[in-house]
Write a protein that holds these residues in place. Structure first.
Motif, PDB file in Angstrom:
ATOM      1  N   ASP A 392       0.754  -1.222   0.276  1.00  0.00           N
ATOM      2  CA  ASP A 392       0.186  -0.133  -0.069  1.00  0.00           C
ATOM      3  C   ASP A 392       0.501   1.638  -0.198  1.00  0.00           C
ATOM      4  N   HIS A 393       2.322   0.749  -0.358  1.00  0.00           N
ATOM      5  CA  HIS A 393       2.728   2.463  -0.132  1.00  0.00           C
ATOM      6  C   HIS A 393       4.412   1.457   0.745  1.00  0.00           C
ATOM      7  N   GLY A 394       5.682   2.560   0.578  1.00  0.00           N
ATOM      8  CA  GLY A 394       6.410   1.997   1.170  1.00  0.00           C
ATOM      9  C   GLY A 394       7.431   3.194   2.060  1.00  0.00           C
ATOM     10  N   GLY A 395       8.102   2.347   2.950  1.00  0.00           N
ATOM     11  CA  GLY A 395       8.639   3.622   4.189  1.00  0.00           C
ATOM     12  C   GLY A 395       9.920   4.093   3.830  1.00  0.00           C
ATOM     13  N   PRO A 396      10.240   5.106   4.985  1.00  0.00           N
ATOM     14  CA  PRO A 396      11.505   6.026   5.131  1.00  0.00           C
ATOM     15  C   PRO A 396      12.092   5.026   5.753  1.00  0.00           C
ATOM     16  N   GLU A 397      13.220   5.044   6.016  1.00  0.00           N
ATOM     17  CA  GLU A 397      14.590   4.310   6.753  1.00  0.00           C
ATOM     18  C   GLU A 397      14.085   6.043   8.105  1.00  0.00           C
ATOM     19  N   ALA A 398      14.833   5.325   9.396  1.00  0.00           N
ATOM     20  CA  ALA A 398      14.816   5.794  10.753  1.00  0.00           C
ATOM     21  C   ALA A 398      15.773   7.328  10.754  1.00  0.00           C
ATOM     22  N   PRO A 399      15.977   8.635  10.758  1.00  0.00           N
ATOM     23  CA  PRO A 399      16.926   9.429  10.699  1.00  0.00           C
ATOM     24  C   PRO A 399      17.919   9.342  11.149  1.00  0.00           C
ATOM     25  N   GLY A 400      17.587   8.222  12.452  1.00  0.00           N
ATOM     26  CA  GLY A 400      18.953   7.966  13.447  1.00  0.00           C
ATOM     27  C   GLY A 400      19.782   6.979  12.292  1.00  0.00           C
ATOM     28  N   GLY A 526       1.757  11.076  21.315  1.00  0.00           N
ATOM     29  CA  GLY A 526       2.081  11.013  22.299  1.00  0.00           C
ATOM     30  C   GLY A 526       3.180  10.025  22.871  1.00  0.00           C
ATOM     31  N   LEU A 527       3.047   8.834  21.188  1.00  0.00           N
ATOM     32  CA  LEU A 527       4.192   7.652  21.030  1.00  0.00           C
ATOM     33  C   LEU A 527       4.791   7.910  20.606  1.00  0.00           C
ATOM     34  N   VAL A 528       6.077   8.231  20.819  1.00  0.00           N
ATOM     35  CA  VAL A 528       7.242   8.586  19.767  1.00  0.00           C
ATOM     36  C   VAL A 528       7.670   6.734  18.664  1.00  0.00           C
ATOM     37  N   VAL A 529       7.776   7.206  17.706  1.00  0.00           N
ATOM     38  CA  VAL A 529       7.696   5.429  16.697  1.00  0.00           C
ATOM     39  C   VAL A 529       9.284   6.060  16.074  1.00  0.00           C
ATOM     40  N   ALA A 530      10.225   5.392  15.550  1.00  0.00           N
ATOM     41  CA  ALA A 530      11.081   5.391  15.034  1.00  0.00           C
ATOM     42  C   ALA A 530      10.635   5.800  13.590  1.00  0.00           C
ATOM     43  N   CYS A 531       9.877   5.962  12.486  1.00  0.00           N
ATOM     44  CA  CYS A 531       9.270   5.895  10.895  1.00  0.00           C
ATOM     45  C   CYS A 531       7.875   6.819  11.388  1.00  0.00           C
ATOM     46  N   THR A 532       7.104   7.384   9.862  1.00  0.00           N
ATOM     47  CA  THR A 532       5.905   7.513  10.088  1.00  0.00           C
ATOM     48  C   THR A 532       6.214   7.469   8.831  1.00  0.00           C
ATOM     49  N   HIS A 533       5.413   6.559   7.218  1.00  0.00           N
ATOM     50  CA  HIS A 533       5.661   7.443   6.031  1.00  0.00           C
ATOM     51  C   HIS A 533       4.300   7.686   5.828  1.00  0.00           C
ATOM     52  N   GLY A 534       3.850   8.601   4.246  1.00  0.00           N
ATOM     53  CA  GLY A 534       3.314   9.095   3.699  1.00  0.00           C
ATOM     54  C   GLY A 534       3.610  10.671   3.202  1.00  0.00           C
ATOM     55  N   PRO A 536       4.961  12.161  -0.528  1.00  0.00           N
ATOM     56  CA  PRO A 536       5.294  12.170  -1.714  1.00  0.00           C
ATOM     57  C   PRO A 536       6.901  11.438  -2.074  1.00  0.00           C
ATOM     58  N   TRP A 537       7.969  11.109  -1.276  1.00  0.00           N
ATOM     59  CA  TRP A 537       9.096  10.811  -1.805  1.00  0.00           C
ATOM     60  C   TRP A 537       9.195   9.327  -2.266  1.00  0.00           C
ATOM     61  N   ASN A 538      10.384   9.363  -3.167  1.00  0.00           N
ATOM     62  CA  ASN A 538      10.245   7.662  -3.890  1.00  0.00           C
ATOM     63  C   ASN A 538      10.512   6.844  -3.001  1.00  0.00           C
ATOM     64  N   TYR A 539      10.870   6.668  -1.687  1.00  0.00           N
ATOM     65  CA  TYR A 539      10.665   6.110  -0.424  1.00  0.00           C
ATOM     66  C   TYR A 539       9.347   5.483   0.198  1.00  0.00           C
ATOM     67  N   ASP A 540       8.669   6.333  -0.333  1.00  0.00           N
ATOM     68  CA  ASP A 540       7.293   6.161   0.251  1.00  0.00           C
ATOM     69  C   ASP A 540       6.552   5.384  -0.806  1.00  0.00           C
ATOM     70  N   THR A 541       5.898   6.364  -1.977  1.00  0.00           N
ATOM     71  CA  THR A 541       5.891   5.808  -3.097  1.00  0.00           C
ATOM     72  C   THR A 541       6.221   4.484  -3.924  1.00  0.00           C
ATOM     73  N   TYR A 542       7.623   4.068  -3.166  1.00  0.00           N
ATOM     74  CA  TYR A 542       8.110   2.733  -4.279  1.00  0.00           C
ATOM     75  C   TYR A 542       8.023   1.152  -3.801  1.00  0.00           C
ATOM     76  N   VAL A 543       7.172   0.787  -4.505  1.00  0.00           N
ATOM     77  CA  VAL A 543       6.425  -0.357  -4.622  1.00  0.00           C
ATOM     78  C   VAL A 543       6.984  -1.678  -4.890  1.00  0.00           C
ATOM     79  N   PRO A 544       6.928  -2.822  -4.422  1.00  0.00           N
ATOM     80  CA  PRO A 544       6.623  -3.975  -5.151  1.00  0.00           C
ATOM     81  C   PRO A 544       5.618  -4.085  -6.128  1.00  0.00           C
ATOM     82  N   VAL A 545       6.323  -4.632  -7.176  1.00  0.00           N
ATOM     83  CA  VAL A 545       4.551  -5.477  -7.951  1.00  0.00           C
ATOM     84  C   VAL A 545       5.221  -6.747  -8.880  1.00  0.00           C
ATOM     85  N   ILE A 546       4.312  -7.528  -8.098  1.00  0.00           N
ATOM     86  CA  ILE A 546       4.516  -9.090  -8.884  1.00  0.00           C
ATOM     87  C   ILE A 546       3.278  -9.663  -8.837  1.00  0.00           C
TER      88      ILE A 546
END
Ligand SMILES: [Zn+2]
Length: 593
Positions: A392-400, A526-534, A536-546
């Motif tokens: 449904d979407h890709g995802g970013p790397e954690a900034p750290g 309030g919950l601090v998470v490592a990553c949030t997608h959403g 329009p950059w490539n890491y979030d738009t890029y998905v596999p289609v097989i």
């Protein structure tokens, strides 16, 4: 090609087909060609006429792996098993450069694109949460006050739900009422006068409801009751098998056990990097292996299941039971089963995609997929099945993780923005400050239209001013006013197109905020998470289609494609018309057989 060479080539193709798992009728077609070449025209013609109808699949299985970025299926290729992802890659057409074309790469938005082949501006699912101006409040994408859940107490439990968008729902009912386009499953139902069986299954309600469409049936996992549930939109009473499945207590087999590594830790790419400061240390779950599920009556027990490969395993257990009891793929009428696996998304949010947890989750997902394919082969025959895998979407790397490698990346913290000068400017120009803004639920800012209209102010001017002010804040790359989108008064760039593809005038906010690449908000209420997608950059738009279908030639395709192509491709495969708002094209590597 001279006849002898042609015969040799055909013989070779036959050999390959016999070795592989290709459809038996395809073998006959090749045999027919061989016979044609040998001059046995009449026999050849007879055999060759058969394949067309035999190509109609008995079952289409559409797999969505939530947050599976396009590079992930091949990232640990050498350590995958034979029957899962590798089998898909070896036997399917792998579109290795598929991207969504909308800006808000969130779960419901992507799922609805997969189901309908339409852009968000058409299917209407522009965000997980939007402001319903009629109701005057934020609404969750599939909430529906006209229906109710069939299981008492299965509604979102705000105290254990970690997804803030789920918590935004004000009613327990769920349905596809807000989905404004038909889905592939709907088109299948129309084509077969309702004879096709259409189902959607997921841990997430929105992952199941979107894919089941308007005519199918959706089941999802309630973290409040640790059961698979549905709503009165679909039925009044559970079939016996669902009640029996839930009574069997499948989740309980994980009680008091742990998520441990599948292999020796030293064999993992992230084997020596389990404990990273940017990973979320949920109380009771922790950020290093092993992760304990705790007792079955533990408050967080069902949530912990979903944050691990167990969520996908349970989803598959339910899907296989459904396949069996609803007799999917057992007759000539094509059935459709959508399975959306959610664990990869939760693991990505909590630990990041480049973590030991994400690595082990992928290896375990591979096993879960292998189990699915094995059952499909035994019960229906893979030659009678079309399998699609996407995300449904890709995802970013954690900034750290990025800064450790030398890239500039950090979280965005709107709470720290110094708004005062911007508010002062608004006050000077329009006589009003912060009260001009009704809501900011990223990515949309919603203006107080009533106030603007009552005071006779020009909304487009205010949008423009607010957008200009926003671009000065830390982390903001662009802020785009909806008035500019409406009038087409924008430069022709991919990012602006993606914001336009996301723009539905009834639901979208008045200003769309795009953060700089590798920057995002990581505060889940309030919950601090490592990553949030959403983004329009490539890491979030890029998905596999097989896609694996009988008679297709396996290959990897690097042409840029879109997940919007999937629904029209499936429609073309079965001879259905494309869904109402579909904009994608049938993928010729799959349909030209
Ligand atoms: Zn997510």
């Amino acid at each position: 090609m001279p006849p002898r060479e042609q015969i040799l080539e055909l013989k070779e193709r036959m050999q390959r087909l016999i070795i592989g798992r290709e459809h038996v009728v395809e073998r006959l077609r090749v045999l027919a060609c061989v016979l044609c070449c040998l001059g046995a025209n009449s026999i050849g013609a007879e055999v060759a006429e058969q394949p067309l109808s035999a190509h109609t699949p008995r079952l289409i299985v559409q797999i969505t792996v939530d947050q599976l970025r396009g590079d992930m299926p091949t990232r640990y290729l050498d350590r995958l098993g034979d029957g899962g992802l590798k089998w898909l890659l070896d036997n399917g057409v792998h579109y290795a450069n598929a991207h969504y074309e909308h800006a808000n790469t969130e779960t419901i938005v992507g799922h609805a694109c997969l189901a309908t082949g339409a852009q968000p501006r058409v299917h209407g699912m522009v965000a997980n949460v939007w402001l319903d101006r009629g109701l005057g409040r934020l609404v969750y994408n599939i909430e529906d006050p006209n229906v109710h859940l069939l299981t008492a107490g299965a509604d979102v439990d705000g105290s254990t739900e970690i997804d803030p968008t789920q918590r935004a729902a004000k009613v327990e009912g769920r349905s596809p009422a807000a989905l404004l386009a038909s889905t592939f499953g709907d088109e299948l139902s129309i084509m077969t006068a309702g004879k096709s069986k259409v189902f959607g299954v997921s841990v997430k309600d929105r992952g199941a409801v979107s894919m089941a469409g308007h005519t199918g049936t959706a089941y999802w996992f309630s973290k409040a009751t640790a059961e698979f549930v549905t709503s009165s939109y679909y039925m009044d009473k559970y079939p016996k098998w669902v009640t029996a499945f839930n009574a069997a207590g499948h989740p309980q087999r994980y009680a008091k056990s742990e998520w441990t590594l599948l292999h020796d830790q030293a064999t993992y790419q992230y084997g020596d990097a389990d404990d990273n400061v940017w990973e979320t240390a949920l109380p009771g779950w922790g950020r290093v292996f092993p992760h304990s599920y705790g007792p079955a009556d533990g408050k967080m027990f069902p949530t912990f299941l979903t944050l691990s490969p167990a969520g996908d395993e349970l989803t598959l257990d339910f899907a296989l039971e459904l396949m069996d009891k609803e007799e999917l793929g057992t007759d000539e009428v094509t059935d459709y089963l959508a399975i959306s696996f959610s664990s990869t998304d939760y693991v990505g949010h909590i630990f990041g995609p480049s973590s030991l947890e994400a690595e082990d989750n992928l290896l375990r997902l591979d096993r879960t997929l292998a189990r699915l394919f094995k059952v499909l082969d035994a019960k229906i025959g893979l030659e009678n099945t079309v399998i699609v895998l996407s995300a449904d979407h890709g995802g970013p790397e954690a900034p750290g993780a990025l800064t450790e490698l030398g890239l500039k990346a950090s979280y965005v913290e709107p709470d720290t923005w110094d708004r005062a000068p911007a508010i002062e400017t608004l006050k000077k120009r329009f006589g009003f400050g912060e009260e001009l803004i009704d809501q900011y639920f990223h990515p949309y800012i919603y203006l107080n239209r009533e106030l603007i209209a009552n005071k006779g102010l020009d909304q487009a001017e205010i949008e423009k001013s607010v957008a200009e002010a926003l671009t000065n804040f830390d982390g903001v790359a662009l802020a785009i006013s909806s008035s500019a989108l409406r009038t087409g008064n924008l430069p022709d760039t991919p990012i602006l197109h993606s914001v336009l593809n996301n723009f539905n005038p009834k639901r979208s906010g008045d200003i769309y905020v795009v953060f700089e690449a590798h920057r995002f908000i990581n505060d889940f209420d309030g919950l601090v998470v490592a990553c949030t997608h959403g983004s329009p950059w490539n890491y979030d738009t890029y998905v596999p289609v097989i896609i694996v279908a009988s008679g297709i030639a396996p290959k990897t395709v690097y042409r840029r494609t879109s997940p919007l192509d999937i629904a029209p491709t499936l429609a073309a495969l079965v001879g259905a018309k494309p869904p109402s708002g579909a904009e994608g094209d049938p993928l010729f590597e799959v349909v030209d057989r």
